[in-house]
Design an enzyme around this catalytic site. Sequence first.
Site, PDB file in Angstrom:
ATOM      1  N   TYR A  66       0.899  -1.109   0.081  1.00 35.81           N
ATOM      2  CA  TYR A  66      -0.140  -0.011  -0.173  1.00 35.81           C
ATOM      3  C   TYR A  66       0.792   1.359  -0.004  1.00 35.81           C
ATOM      4  CZ  TYR A  66      -0.093  -0.593   5.193  1.00 35.81           C
ATOM      5  OH  TYR A  66      -0.017  -0.602   6.561  1.00 35.81           O
ATOM      6  N   GLU A  67       0.306   2.449  -0.064  1.00 38.76           N
ATOM      7  CA  GLU A  67       0.761   3.595  -0.339  1.00 38.76           C
ATOM      8  C   GLU A  67       1.818   3.719  -1.307  1.00 38.76           C
ATOM      9  OE1 GLU A  67      -1.163   5.931   1.867  1.00 38.76           O
ATOM     10  OE2 GLU A  67       0.264   7.041   0.880  1.00 38.76           O
ATOM     11  N   GLY A  68       1.465   3.013  -2.537  1.00 35.49           N
ATOM     12  CA  GLY A  68       2.288   2.786  -3.767  1.00 35.49           C
ATOM     13  C   GLY A  68       3.033   1.562  -3.723  1.00 35.49           C
TER      14      GLY A  68
END
Lengths: 591, 591
Positions: free
Chosen positions: A442-444
């Site tokens: 997550y978060e890229g």
Amino acid sequence: MYRAPVDEIAHTLKHVAGLRAALDAGRLGDLSEDLVDAILGEAGRFATDEVTPLRKIGDEHGAVLKDAAVTTPPGWKDLYRRWTEGGWNALTGPEDFGGQGLPQMLSVAALEMWNSGSMAFAIGPTLTMGAVEALDKHGSDELKATYLEKLVSGEWMGTMNLTEPQAGSDLAALRSRAEPVGDGTYRIFGQKIFITYGEHDFTDNIVHLVLARLPDAPAGTRGISLFLVPKFFVNEDGSLGARNDAFCASIEHKLGIHASPTCTMIYGDGFAKDREPGAIGWLIGEENKGLACMFTMMNNARLAVAMQGVAIAEAARQQALAYAQDRRQGKAAGFDGEGMAPIVHHADVKRNLLTMKALTQVARSIAYSCAHALDMARTGEGDDARHWQERANLLTPVAKAFATDVGVDVASIGVQVHGGMGYIEETGAAALLRDARIAPIYEGTNGIQAIDLVTRKLPLSGGEHVKGYIGELRADIEALRKSNADGFGATAERCNAALDDLAEATDFLQRALADGRQEEALAGATPYLRLFALAAGGAYLVRGALAGEDKARVVLARFFAENLVDEASALKRRVIAGAESLVSADAALAS
Amino acid sequence: MYRAPVDEIAHTLKHVAGLRAALDAGRLGDLSEDLVDAILGEAGRFATDEVTPLRKIGDEHGAVLKDAAVTTPPGWKDLYRRWTEGGWNALTGPEDFGGQGLPQMLSVAALEMWNSGSMAFAIGPTLTMGAVEALDKHGSDELKATYLEKLVSGEWMGTMNLTEPQAGSDLAALRSRAEPVGDGTYRIFGQKIFITYGEHDFTDNIVHLVLARLPDAPAGTRGISLFLVPKFFVNEDGSLGARNDAFCASIEHKLGIHASPTCTMIYGDGFAKDREPGAIGWLIGEENKGLACMFTMMNNARLAVAMQGVAIAEAARQQALAYAQDRRQGKAAGFDGEGMAPIVHHADVKRNLLTMKALTQVARSIAYSCAHALDMARTGEGDDARHWQERANLLTPVAKAFATDVGVDVASIGVQVHGGMGYIEETGAAALLRDARIAPIYEGTNGIQAIDLVTRKLPLSGGEHVKGYIGELRADIEALRKSNADGFGATAERCNAALDDLAEATDFLQRALADGRQEEALAGATPYLRLFALAAGGAYLVRGALAGEDKARVVLARFFAENLVDEASALKRRVIAGAESLVSADAALAS
């Protein structure tokens, strides 16, 4: 169980990341080293004594959804209350709204400790801090006046609503829509998935930040706007009013972080049939500039996720070490006591524990250095501020991807050190691995971090910024050479070789980008990021070991240099000569 | 979901592991290539159509213990019945007792497919096969007559009882005891943990093989005997008699393989107060030679665990590939269709998928080659048999450790390819990672495999055996050079460099052992094993690619050579120059 390693954290902040120099230079206002130590000590105590004991119950109970309401595990609501009462939520919040405005360096150090205590707990406040930042930077005065103080104190929590089923890494595909009502508000319609703490019982109100498209907005990412959508409307006197049409439809059954409710949120499904449909929201920032608003906070969110990687690695390392010191099996060369040897004396277990420690400390050093750069950028001006902002931009994807990979790898080694007991959930080692596994996603995703590093960060300042950074790392190794310090073995030689590899791979990628060989650059991105982190890590470990008299840091730097940093040479070749075999390998991907 | 890759498996068996040459040389009796293909096809069909659909329900329900009885998940008992009815349990069993006596090569290939279907299912029969082997080789005629036929058919299942709380890797610490009754039977007392399928509802009877000490037995591993302890006694007519005092006290709550009941077994706790205490057992083999009996089957068990690693990797790879072909996000250079590109076209995803495929195929090649060596040893005589037994002994720890590490790594990459969906249990990607994580631990941890490889296998035939093996791998690369085949890029050069590294590290370790530098050899064991596998893997991929016209195998070999095999150089340096920094690093392990 976990005990916050306050001394090691303080040493890394001060002597590796640059906190002491920043204090000495007066760059951090009236913050003193004593105050830093006091805050770290208290944050560590809270993590050790308050958060950690609730980790397991959180994993076992998980968050439970019933009738659109989420119940957190036993004791968690009270933990959150103690957390806000301790003022921890306000650590870095804006001072105008009750925040303490402390440096990012302190924030990441505290985040590390809280995440070591329980990642499923710490992730909630992390999202609130992100919402605070977005609102503080881009919200109208009215929105700020209504929401900020309570978000800063933690009386309310915030969420970030980006992902939709068809729009994950590619936000251009986002479909949620917002229709202007005409009175300054908007009616929001859409489904958002993977919304962390989208619904829960910690606070009376929840403030959702939601990305959506206005009618006739341009296609792609330039047609996305950001809206604030409260769970309950707020009356003029600050009390809570009617329920908004923003509901949790389901929560995910996940591999880990069970206590963190991961919600599918439905906006504007028309729950109240006697009202106009749509969840009511307020625009944050300008129309169609929503993604820019998000990006201002995304870097910090990525650094926060990096801390999850460091945190899990540290918790796993401590637990494995304690087990290895206690568990006895067989005979070992280094143990001349009675009976079976504690397994920490077996070479293979030693290798595992040292690998865990070195990787954890490297990840920590990179992340703290990134936080230092953010603080310097915030407190600097002109070229100086620009320089440090570039440094933060350069290190953010490295911190996020490397530290979260380390989190998974170290947690997995931790399971291995426990032997069969590691596979039993009761032990808790496997739970750390389960928790850790989301952070590279997550978060890229880490693949996207690597692409960001190569395509957006290597070109900074015409390619000079990264070169300057590598020069600083070389200076650490030069300082080691000049020091004639004992016990470092071949550390200087190995670390310099890794820096040579990094410099060569950097040149190669910068040229590839300049020549328009985009696919080659993309193909090399992931090995390059790891090479970058390892080469930097050697220098950081040396820097830390040269500051102070602790033999543990010296032998750890040497172990890293003589056992782990060498991977850099293979990574460099992968970057420089691996792309063609990758690009031309479609035949192997047919089945 | 998983589809058994029968063609790739057949190709690997025939052209990489040596099945075709063995058939051509008449070394496998009246087995024909047609029969091989038919068996693989049917085993694959069973794995794909019968086992795989029950994987998820097994994970979700798990095995349930109530009143000392274990219930397996819905549909599993019937699956086991179909399995035995298909004759699959008897595949390699002794022909005198109803087995088909087929080669190990077929056994491991089938095991791979069944484990891909469900590792929690396939592990049960694997244990039975181990019990069959131990009993067939070391049991008395009477024991064989009573038990073997039903174990071979699968009407009853078998278990292996080694581990006790204080005796895991170190069986010398074993405490369970056996008292001779005087009538040829023994009363067994003790607690065994981590007993796979120690209790279940698949079969009416369960045949436990239990390690225990006789009174006055020598201390350590030379005082351990092996006993057969049935759950129910067997009457002379073969019907079941009274219940024996062997009970499951609890089952573990594990990270994965939930449907496989992992039992704590209590022997001789005196459940029937009106009888003499003790579980009644019969000696297998000689007194105090129990460990030797176990060791004859332990190699095969290790190879079976290696197949779990290959199996999970293959299942994870297939699932990730299918997802990447379906899921669309963003734009990609290699995709000129409409809309967003399937993520398989993104360089980073491609790298992940190719890495998964290459590592899986390398692990498979090593494991199948080990099975081939076992078959050659069994069907050979004199020096030839000795040679092949040494080959099997050499490759067993490599297969076990490398393949199970690959299982974990590839399953973890599989989660990553799925992005956020990979973290949701519904997808099944995370379950593969959870299942995979035990395999590097049981049947001897991978650290112990590495020590076995270095200290027991490198010295085989005065150190010449491993050198001969490396020479054979070099011949593969030489064949590639001579072939002038297209599309291999720098494969020959890179693979040869890795073989140079392997040869150099091998020399170093052999000298270290000869010079009594034991600790240095132990410190280098784990990186050496990985180096061994990677260098061998390059040659195996080349061997497979040169046999036949499939471009997919060529590009895969090249990808492996130009992206993955290079790790060998760093591993070599770790072996040769890493030990001192490890041995002297105690200061870093204090906290």
